[in-house]
Design a protein around this motif. Sequence first.
Motif, PDB file in Angstrom:
ATOM      1  N   LYS A   1       0.836  -1.189   0.000  1.00 45.13           N
ATOM      2  CA  LYS A   1       0.000   0.000   0.000  1.00 45.13           C
ATOM      3  C   LYS A   1       0.880   1.252   0.000  1.00 45.13           C
ATOM      4  CE  LYS A   1      -4.080  -1.691   2.511  1.00 45.13           C
ATOM      5  NZ  LYS A   1      -4.971  -1.411   3.663  1.00 45.13           N
ATOM      6  N   ILE A   2       0.368   2.330  -0.549  1.00 49.03           N
ATOM      7  CA  ILE A   2       1.089   3.600  -0.453  1.00 49.03           C
ATOM      8  C   ILE A   2       0.346   4.501   0.536  1.00 49.03           C
ATOM      9  CG2 ILE A   2       1.971   3.405  -2.801  1.00 49.03           C
ATOM     10  CD1 ILE A   2      -0.011   5.595  -3.642  1.00 49.03           C
ATOM     11  N   THR A   3       1.085   5.407   1.169  1.00 46.85           N
ATOM     12  CA  THR A   3       0.520   6.270   2.201  1.00 46.85           C
ATOM     13  C   THR A   3       0.436   7.706   1.703  1.00 46.85           C
ATOM     14  OG1 THR A   3       1.398   4.879   3.972  1.00 46.85           O
ATOM     15  CG2 THR A   3       0.816   7.146   4.547  1.00 46.85           C
ATOM     16  N   ILE A   4      -0.770   8.262   1.805  1.00 45.93           N
ATOM     17  CA  ILE A   4      -1.009   9.637   1.363  1.00 45.93           C
ATOM     18  C   ILE A   4      -1.634  10.427   2.504  1.00 45.93           C
ATOM     19  CG2 ILE A   4      -2.196  11.133  -0.291  1.00 45.93           C
ATOM     20  CD1 ILE A   4      -2.214   8.799  -2.258  1.00 45.93           C
ATOM     21  N   ILE A   5      -1.051  11.587   2.809  1.00 45.30           N
ATOM     22  CA  ILE A   5      -1.565  12.479   3.848  1.00 45.30           C
ATOM     23  C   ILE A   5      -2.152  13.729   3.194  1.00 45.30           C
ATOM     24  CG2 ILE A   5      -0.953  13.919   5.832  1.00 45.30           C
ATOM     25  CD1 ILE A   5       1.276  11.970   6.449  1.00 45.30           C
ATOM     26  N   GLY A   6      -3.301  14.181   3.694  1.00 45.32           N
ATOM     27  CA  GLY A   6      -3.909  15.412   3.215  1.00 45.32           C
ATOM     28  C   GLY A   6      -4.227  16.335   4.369  1.00 45.32           C
ATOM     29  N   ALA A   7      -4.119  17.657   4.138  1.00 45.32           N
ATOM     30  CA  ALA A   7      -4.411  18.607   5.212  1.00 45.32           C
ATOM     31  C   ALA A   7      -4.632  20.009   4.662  1.00 45.32           C
ATOM     32  CB  ALA A   7      -3.272  18.631   6.225  1.00 45.32           C
TER      33      ALA A   7
ATOM     34  N   ILE B   1       9.241  12.432  -0.984  1.00 49.50           N
ATOM     35  CA  ILE B   1       7.783  12.413  -1.101  1.00 49.50           C
ATOM     36  C   ILE B   1       7.323  13.148  -2.355  1.00 49.50           C
ATOM     37  CG2 ILE B   1       7.428  12.295   1.395  1.00 49.50           C
ATOM     38  CD1 ILE B   1       6.784  15.294   1.316  1.00 49.50           C
ATOM     39  N   ILE B   2       6.116  12.807  -2.799  1.00 52.86           N
ATOM     40  CA  ILE B   2       5.447  13.572  -3.847  1.00 52.86           C
ATOM     41  C   ILE B   2       4.637  14.644  -3.135  1.00 52.86           C
ATOM     42  CG2 ILE B   2       3.821  13.516  -5.763  1.00 52.86           C
ATOM     43  CD1 ILE B   2       6.358  11.927  -6.299  1.00 52.86           C
ATOM     44  N   LEU B   3       4.928  15.904  -3.408  1.00 56.49           N
ATOM     45  CA  LEU B   3       4.309  17.025  -2.700  1.00 56.49           C
ATOM     46  C   LEU B   3       3.382  17.787  -3.648  1.00 56.49           C
ATOM     47  CD1 LEU B   3       4.243  18.548  -0.005  1.00 56.49           C
ATOM     48  CD2 LEU B   3       6.143  19.951  -0.849  1.00 56.49           C
ATOM     49  N   ILE B   4       2.112  17.862  -3.272  1.00 54.36           N
ATOM     50  CA  ILE B   4       1.084  18.469  -4.128  1.00 54.36           C
ATOM     51  C   ILE B   4       0.318  19.521  -3.354  1.00 54.36           C
ATOM     52  CG2 ILE B   4      -1.055  18.011  -5.407  1.00 54.36           C
ATOM     53  CD1 ILE B   4      -0.023  15.162  -5.866  1.00 54.36           C
ATOM     54  N   CYS B   5       0.005  20.631  -4.008  1.00 53.38           N
ATOM     55  CA  CYS B   5      -0.863  21.632  -3.391  1.00 53.38           C
ATOM     56  C   CYS B   5      -2.064  21.884  -4.290  1.00 53.38           C
ATOM     57  CB  CYS B   5      -0.118  22.930  -3.106  1.00 53.38           C
ATOM     58  SG  CYS B   5       0.631  23.732  -4.540  1.00 53.38           S
ATOM     59  N   GLY B   6      -3.138  22.359  -3.685  1.00 53.40           N
ATOM     60  CA  GLY B   6      -4.347  22.592  -4.458  1.00 53.40           C
ATOM     61  C   GLY B   6      -5.225  23.646  -3.824  1.00 53.40           C
ATOM     62  N   GLY B   7      -6.088  24.236  -4.641  1.00 54.86           N
ATOM     63  CA  GLY B   7      -7.002  25.265  -4.166  1.00 54.86           C
ATOM     64  C   GLY B   7      -7.490  26.114  -5.329  1.00 54.86           C
TER      65      GLY B   7
ATOM     66  N   LEU C   1      -0.771  16.001   0.305  1.00 51.70           N
ATOM     67  CA  LEU C   1      -1.658  16.943  -0.377  1.00 51.70           C
ATOM     68  C   LEU C   1      -1.957  18.099   0.567  1.00 51.70           C
ATOM     69  CD1 LEU C   1      -4.287  14.350  -1.689  1.00 51.70           C
ATOM     70  CD2 LEU C   1      -2.057  14.897  -2.650  1.00 51.70           C
ATOM     71  N   VAL C   2      -1.683  19.307   0.124  1.00 56.39           N
ATOM     72  CA  VAL C   2      -1.919  20.494   0.943  1.00 56.39           C
ATOM     73  C   VAL C   2      -2.968  21.362   0.266  1.00 56.39           C
ATOM     74  CG1 VAL C   2      -0.904  22.529   1.997  1.00 56.39           C
ATOM     75  CG2 VAL C   2       0.458  20.450   1.771  1.00 56.39           C
ATOM     76  N   SER C   3      -4.049  21.654   0.986  1.00 55.24           N
ATOM     77  CA  SER C   3      -5.118  22.487   0.448  1.00 55.24           C
ATOM     78  C   SER C   3      -5.039  23.889   1.020  1.00 55.24           C
ATOM     79  CB  SER C   3      -6.480  21.866   0.787  1.00 55.24           C
ATOM     80  OG  SER C   3      -7.535  22.702   0.341  1.00 55.24           O
ATOM     81  N   GLN C   4      -5.158  24.897   0.135  1.00 54.81           N
ATOM     82  CA  GLN C   4      -5.150  26.291   0.555  1.00 54.81           C
ATOM     83  C   GLN C   4      -6.309  27.018  -0.132  1.00 54.81           C
ATOM     84  OE1 GLN C   4      -2.045  27.922   2.688  1.00 54.81           O
ATOM     85  NE2 GLN C   4      -3.110  26.053   3.252  1.00 54.81           N
ATOM     86  N   VAL C   5      -7.294  27.413   0.661  1.00 56.86           N
ATOM     87  CA  VAL C   5      -8.467  28.095   0.124  1.00 56.86           C
ATOM     88  C   VAL C   5      -8.430  29.587   0.446  1.00 56.86           C
ATOM     89  CG1 VAL C   5     -10.986  28.224   0.169  1.00 56.86           C
ATOM     90  CG2 VAL C   5      -9.857  25.995   0.245  1.00 56.86           C
TER      91      VAL C   5
END
Length: 248
Positions: free
Chosen positions: A106-112, A202-208, A171-175
């Motif tokens: 399994k792969i581990t993914i963290i979101g916040a 790590i694979i580092l992703i941001c979104g918003g 995964l980092v979310s910025q609204v």
Amino acid sequence: MENDLSQVKPYGDTLGDGAIQLSFTLPIPYGEEAREACIQLAKKMGLEEIQIYHMKDLGINYTFFIIYGKLIHSIDFTTIRVPKLETKRMDFYQINEKIKNEFKRKITIIGACTGTDAHTVGIDAIMNMKGFNGEYGLERYPMIDAYNLGSQVKNEDLVQKIIELKADAVLVSQVVTQKGVHLKNLTELVELLEGAGIRKKIILICGGPRINHETALELGYDAGFGAGTVATDVASFIIEGMIKRSMK
């Protein structure tokens, strides 16, 4: 009229007429002076044939305007080059099969949502089991251990969680992005990861809503996703990125 992509202007009634509508508020008292100030400002923006369609006193020395005009400027569309995500999107079943075959685990993914941001709609759409727009969230994927840390997560705490869980992707979310706070917050996270010696692991992703791929790359992230993103978009990119890194 043939559309000349080397001289693109806004379109109103006629191709190339430059017609545009703007609305804005000026911190000045309502009156004829405010009207003239609006016209002068519009001229500095490059507008001609300016019409003030609507003008309203907002009180306490503020005036709201809606104006029409014709833009004198144009852009050469043929010269524009924008970094874009080229990942081939896999579906739910293909993603799980790919992880199983490629990584044998399994792969581990963290979101916040990090910093002061308390808006979790975006990260929940990607992480939560119910998902978004007909796509399951990452928590439902049998080959993914997904951890949604929620809102207002300090960057320092996120880094500790990444180390603790040995995360493959984050995964980092910025609204909320007033005064560019999202840029400072996203940059700080990259610096902390580099300081901890784990950024390249790590694979580092941001979104918003104000995030695009080009901005993400400039800030030191591997990818940026905007509105409308679903879990399969993110998971497909993460898998492809992990495979590329394992080949180096």
